[in-house]
Design a protein around this motif. Structure first.
Motif, PDB file in Angstrom:
ATOM      1  N   LEU A  79     -50.080  20.332  53.442  1.00  0.00           N
ATOM      2  CA  LEU A  79     -49.280  19.333  52.739  1.00  0.00           C
ATOM      3  C   LEU A  79     -47.950  19.976  52.377  1.00  0.00           C
ATOM      4  CD1 LEU A  79     -48.814  16.709  51.045  1.00  0.00           C
ATOM      5  CD2 LEU A  79     -49.998  17.883  49.164  1.00  0.00           C
ATOM      6  N   ARG A  80     -46.860  19.407  52.870  1.00  0.00           N
ATOM      7  CA  ARG A  80     -45.544  19.989  52.615  1.00  0.00           C
ATOM      8  C   ARG A  80     -45.026  19.533  51.251  1.00  0.00           C
ATOM      9  NH1 ARG A  80     -40.941  19.389  57.113  1.00  0.00           N
ATOM     10  NH2 ARG A  80     -42.280  20.907  58.173  1.00  0.00           N
ATOM     11  N   LEU A  81     -44.735  20.507  50.396  1.00  0.00           N
ATOM     12  CA  LEU A  81     -44.166  20.244  49.085  1.00  0.00           C
ATOM     13  C   LEU A  81     -42.795  20.908  49.004  1.00  0.00           C
ATOM     14  CD1 LEU A  81     -47.386  20.915  46.969  1.00  0.00           C
ATOM     15  CD2 LEU A  81     -46.431  18.684  47.578  1.00  0.00           C
ATOM     16  N   ALA A  82     -42.081  20.677  47.899  1.00  0.00           N
ATOM     17  CA  ALA A  82     -40.717  21.194  47.785  1.00  0.00           C
ATOM     18  C   ALA A  82     -40.668  22.712  47.886  1.00  0.00           C
ATOM     19  CB  ALA A  82     -40.106  20.727  46.469  1.00  0.00           C
ATOM     20  N   SER A  83     -41.702  23.396  47.395  1.00  0.00           N
ATOM     21  CA  SER A  83     -41.678  24.859  47.338  1.00  0.00           C
ATOM     22  C   SER A  83     -42.607  25.522  48.351  1.00  0.00           C
ATOM     23  CB  SER A  83     -42.054  25.326  45.923  1.00  0.00           C
ATOM     24  OG  SER A  83     -43.302  24.770  45.530  1.00  0.00           O
ATOM     25  N   GLY A  84     -43.106  24.775  49.323  1.00  0.00           N
ATOM     26  CA  GLY A  84     -43.981  25.380  50.324  1.00  0.00           C
ATOM     27  C   GLY A  84     -44.974  24.400  50.895  1.00  0.00           C
ATOM     28  N   GLY A 268     -54.847  30.497  27.931  1.00  0.00           N
ATOM     29  CA  GLY A 268     -55.826  30.038  26.959  1.00  0.00           C
ATOM     30  C   GLY A 268     -57.214  30.039  27.585  1.00  0.00           C
ATOM     31  N   ALA A 269     -57.896  28.907  27.520  1.00  0.00           N
ATOM     32  CA  ALA A 269     -59.243  28.804  28.078  1.00  0.00           C
ATOM     33  C   ALA A 269     -59.222  28.327  29.528  1.00  0.00           C
ATOM     34  CB  ALA A 269     -60.070  27.836  27.241  1.00  0.00           C
ATOM     35  N   THR A 270     -58.019  28.119  30.084  1.00  0.00           N
ATOM     36  CA  THR A 270     -57.903  27.579  31.444  1.00  0.00           C
ATOM     37  C   THR A 270     -57.722  28.703  32.461  1.00  0.00           C
ATOM     38  OG1 THR A 270     -56.851  25.597  30.541  1.00  0.00           O
ATOM     39  CG2 THR A 270     -56.686  25.942  32.913  1.00  0.00           C
ATOM     40  N   THR A 271     -58.459  28.613  33.540  1.00  0.00           N
ATOM     41  CA  THR A 271     -58.400  29.612  34.609  1.00  0.00           C
ATOM     42  C   THR A 271     -57.846  28.962  35.874  1.00  0.00           C
ATOM     43  OG1 THR A 271     -60.345  30.732  33.698  1.00  0.00           O
ATOM     44  CG2 THR A 271     -59.737  31.261  35.972  1.00  0.00           C
ATOM     45  N   TRP A 272     -56.825  29.613  36.434  1.00  0.00           N
ATOM     46  CA  TRP A 272     -56.215  29.112  37.658  1.00  0.00           C
ATOM     47  C   TRP A 272     -56.276  30.185  38.733  1.00  0.00           C
ATOM     48  CZ3 TRP A 272     -54.626  24.106  37.476  1.00  0.00           C
ATOM     49  CH2 TRP A 272     -54.332  23.557  36.231  1.00  0.00           C
ATOM     50  N   LEU A 273     -56.448  29.773  39.975  1.00  0.00           N
ATOM     51  CA  LEU A 273     -56.356  30.664  41.117  1.00  0.00           C
ATOM     52  C   LEU A 273     -55.281  30.122  42.052  1.00  0.00           C
ATOM     53  CD1 LEU A 273     -60.116  31.365  41.976  1.00  0.00           C
ATOM     54  CD2 LEU A 273     -58.610  32.623  40.426  1.00  0.00           C
ATOM     55  N   ARG A 274     -54.594  31.044  42.692  1.00  0.00           N
ATOM     56  CA  ARG A 274     -53.551  30.624  43.630  1.00  0.00           C
ATOM     57  C   ARG A 274     -53.664  31.408  44.923  1.00  0.00           C
ATOM     58  NH1 ARG A 274     -46.952  30.587  42.623  1.00  0.00           N
ATOM     59  NH2 ARG A 274     -46.383  29.626  44.625  1.00  0.00           N
ATOM     60  N   ARG A 275     -53.819  30.697  46.021  1.00  0.00           N
ATOM     61  CA  ARG A 275     -53.790  31.330  47.332  1.00  0.00           C
ATOM     62  C   ARG A 275     -52.348  31.752  47.598  1.00  0.00           C
ATOM     63  NH1 ARG A 275     -57.289  26.641  48.528  1.00  0.00           N
ATOM     64  NH2 ARG A 275     -55.408  25.569  49.225  1.00  0.00           N
ATOM     65  N   ARG A 276     -52.136  33.053  47.724  1.00  0.00           N
ATOM     66  CA  ARG A 276     -50.777  33.596  47.837  1.00  0.00           C
ATOM     67  C   ARG A 276     -50.001  32.897  48.958  1.00  0.00           C
ATOM     68  NH1 ARG A 276     -48.957  38.950  46.798  1.00  0.00           N
ATOM     69  NH2 ARG A 276     -50.525  39.034  45.127  1.00  0.00           N
ATOM     70  N   GLY A 277     -48.784  32.485  48.628  1.00  0.00           N
ATOM     71  CA  GLY A 277     -47.925  31.818  49.599  1.00  0.00           C
ATOM     72  C   GLY A 277     -47.991  30.313  49.559  1.00  0.00           C
ATOM     73  N   GLU A 278     -48.933  29.743  48.801  1.00  0.00           N
ATOM     74  CA  GLU A 278     -49.039  28.283  48.710  1.00  0.00           C
ATOM     75  C   GLU A 278     -48.446  27.800  47.388  1.00  0.00           C
ATOM     76  OE1 GLU A 278     -52.622  26.336  49.959  1.00  0.00           O
ATOM     77  OE2 GLU A 278     -53.298  28.107  51.059  1.00  0.00           O
ATOM     78  N   PRO A 279     -47.900  26.577  47.358  1.00  0.00           N
ATOM     79  CA  PRO A 279     -47.195  26.086  46.169  1.00  0.00           C
ATOM     80  C   PRO A 279     -48.082  25.386  45.144  1.00  0.00           C
ATOM     81  CG  PRO A 279     -46.925  24.528  47.942  1.00  0.00           C
ATOM     82  CD  PRO A 279     -47.768  25.651  48.494  1.00  0.00           C
ATOM     83  N   VAL A 280     -49.399  25.589  45.224  1.00  0.00           N
ATOM     84  CA  VAL A 280     -50.316  24.929  44.288  1.00  0.00           C
ATOM     85  C   VAL A 280     -51.230  25.957  43.646  1.00  0.00           C
ATOM     86  CG1 VAL A 280     -50.316  22.732  45.528  1.00  0.00           C
ATOM     87  CG2 VAL A 280     -52.013  24.488  46.116  1.00  0.00           C
ATOM     88  N   VAL A 281     -51.769  25.582  42.484  1.00  0.00           N
ATOM     89  CA  VAL A 281     -52.799  26.385  41.824  1.00  0.00           C
ATOM     90  C   VAL A 281     -54.064  25.551  41.704  1.00  0.00           C
ATOM     91  CG1 VAL A 281     -51.271  27.920  40.531  1.00  0.00           C
ATOM     92  CG2 VAL A 281     -51.893  25.705  39.552  1.00  0.00           C
ATOM     93  N   LEU A 282     -55.198  26.252  41.704  1.00  0.00           N
ATOM     94  CA  LEU A 282     -56.504  25.606  41.638  1.00  0.00           C
ATOM     95  C   LEU A 282     -57.143  25.914  40.287  1.00  0.00           C
ATOM     96  CD1 LEU A 282     -57.805  26.863  45.112  1.00  0.00           C
ATOM     97  CD2 LEU A 282     -56.388  24.845  44.669  1.00  0.00           C
ATOM     98  N   GLU A 283     -57.432  24.883  39.525  1.00  0.00           N
ATOM     99  CA  GLU A 283     -58.161  25.109  38.277  1.00  0.00           C
ATOM    100  C   GLU A 283     -59.637  25.290  38.623  1.00  0.00           C
ATOM    101  OE1 GLU A 283     -59.113  23.066  33.932  1.00  0.00           O
ATOM    102  OE2 GLU A 283     -57.489  22.263  35.187  1.00  0.00           O
ATOM    103  N   VAL A 284     -60.230  26.388  38.121  1.00  0.00           N
ATOM    104  CA  VAL A 284     -61.617  26.724  38.440  1.00  0.00           C
ATOM    105  C   VAL A 284     -62.374  27.002  37.153  1.00  0.00           C
ATOM    106  CG1 VAL A 284     -61.046  27.659  40.725  1.00  0.00           C
ATOM    107  CG2 VAL A 284     -61.041  29.170  38.720  1.00  0.00           C
ATOM    108  N   PRO A 285     -63.715  26.978  37.201  1.00  0.00           N
ATOM    109  CA  PRO A 285     -64.493  27.325  35.998  1.00  0.00           C
ATOM    110  C   PRO A 285     -64.183  28.746  35.532  1.00  0.00           C
ATOM    111  CG  PRO A 285     -65.873  26.256  37.641  1.00  0.00           C
ATOM    112  CD  PRO A 285     -64.558  26.529  38.310  1.00  0.00           C
ATOM    113  N   GLU A 286     -64.301  28.971  34.238  1.00  0.00           N
ATOM    114  CA  GLU A 286     -63.995  30.285  33.672  1.00  0.00           C
ATOM    115  C   GLU A 286     -64.855  31.388  34.290  1.00  0.00           C
ATOM    116  OE1 GLU A 286     -63.904  32.479  29.269  1.00  0.00           O
ATOM    117  OE2 GLU A 286     -64.079  30.291  29.420  1.00  0.00           O
ATOM    118  N   ALA A 287     -66.050  31.039  34.743  1.00  0.00           N
ATOM    119  CA  ALA A 287     -66.948  32.032  35.341  1.00  0.00           C
ATOM    120  C   ALA A 287     -66.338  32.697  36.569  1.00  0.00           C
ATOM    121  CB  ALA A 287     -68.271  31.371  35.718  1.00  0.00           C
TER     122      ALA A 287
END
Length: 297
Positions: A79-84, A268-287
């Motif tokens: 998916l093409r977004l403004a930043s990647g 805070g209590a929110t955990t995000w992961l980002r696949r390097r080079g992609e313009p999105v972050v994925l919210e995942v469980p704290e575990a």
């Protein structure tokens, strides 16, 4: 050379038409009008119904609805977004291509038109454009469509399926944090910010574990395989466009396809992961944070 037929207007009380062909231009044949009409119907049945070319791997797809638009491109599709470009879920990529392929003409009518006022959707694939808008006369549930392949009617339900790709474009992004096939992985590096990295390396005789500058110590294979399987099962609960923030840790996975780099972000209590080079972050469980700790294995 192509064979060309020429038809006269129906003549006489019996409404017959004269027909000539390019292979015998000096001759003419008198045929009943119904024969001519059957011939036209046979030719029309051979006409391609696809309103757009196939969205083959890597082709640019652009969909516009009003002031909103979305673009998909690349292989694997992203998916093409403004930043990647954000990788699309494989099943979603299949559905996108299937939705576009379902845009077919139910009938052709060259006098139909789509104006700026009636236009509801514009789709471009591989350099060809389809414009849809306005009800098709005498065809409930169908809309007028115009492309380089013809002018006619397409089913409104199929148009709606394609339009939905614009409204929820981030829902198409791959939810997996890692694209992992444990059998293909040969090395993993876990690097928390400010601490020594942990390296898991696959050798001819099994896996080893190395912390910082320490020695490589053999470890049991089964826990590593299980850990890799669990790593590959980490999926997002939500996807959003990435914002600048400092990574807490990074995991690198090496396999036959190359290197995957995933960064961990915590707010805070929110955990995000980002696949390097992609313009999105994925919210995942704290575990999921445990995969980014050097003492995990």
């Amino acid at each position: 050379a192509p064979l060309v037929f020429a038809f006269s207007a129906p003549q006489g009380a019996w409404q017959r038409a004269w027909v000539t062909s390019s292979d015998e231009p000096a001759s003419a044949f008198l045929l009943p009008t119904y024969s001519v009409e059957e011939m036209w119907r046979a030719v029309a049945a051979l006409r391609a119904r696809q309103a757009l070319p196939s969205a083959d791997a890597g082709e640019l797809i652009r969909i516009e609805q009003g002031t909103k638009s979305v673009e998909f491109t690349g292989e694997p599709m992203c998916l093409r977004l403004a930043s990647g470009c954000a990788v699309v879920e494989p099943l979603q990529a299949h559905r996108i291509r299937a939705s576009l392929a379902s845009l077919t003409f139910s009938r052709f009518d060259s006098i139909l038109r789509v104006t700026d006022e009636t236009s509801v959707l514009t789709v471009a694939v591989a350099g060809e454009t389809l414009v849809v808008g306005g009800d098709c006369p005498g065809a409930p549930g169908e809309l007028v469509a115009v492309s380089s392949r013809g002018v006619g009617c397409v089913r409104a339900a199929r148009v709606k399926d394609v339009a939905e790709l614009v409204a929820a474009s981030l829902d198409r992004v791959a939810q997996d944090a890692f694209f992992v096939d444990p059998a293909q992985v040969n090395r993993v590096e876990i690097a928390p910010a400010g601490t020594a990295p942990l390296v898991l390396a696959r050798t001819r005789v099994g896996w080893t574990r190395k912390l910082g500058d320490g020695p490589a110590i053999p470890v049991a294979d089964e826990p590593v395989w299980r850990w890799l399987g669990e790593l590959g099962a980490v999926r997002a609960t939500r996807v959003q466009v990435a914002k600048p923030i400092e990574a807490r840790a990074t995991v690198r996975v090496y396999d036959a396809r190359g290197t995957q780099v995933v960064d961990l972000y915590v707010r805070g209590a929110t955990t995000w992961l980002r696949r390097r080079g992609e313009p999105v972050v994925l919210e995942v469980p704290e575990a999921a944070r445990r995969f980014f700790r050097a003492d995990e294995r």
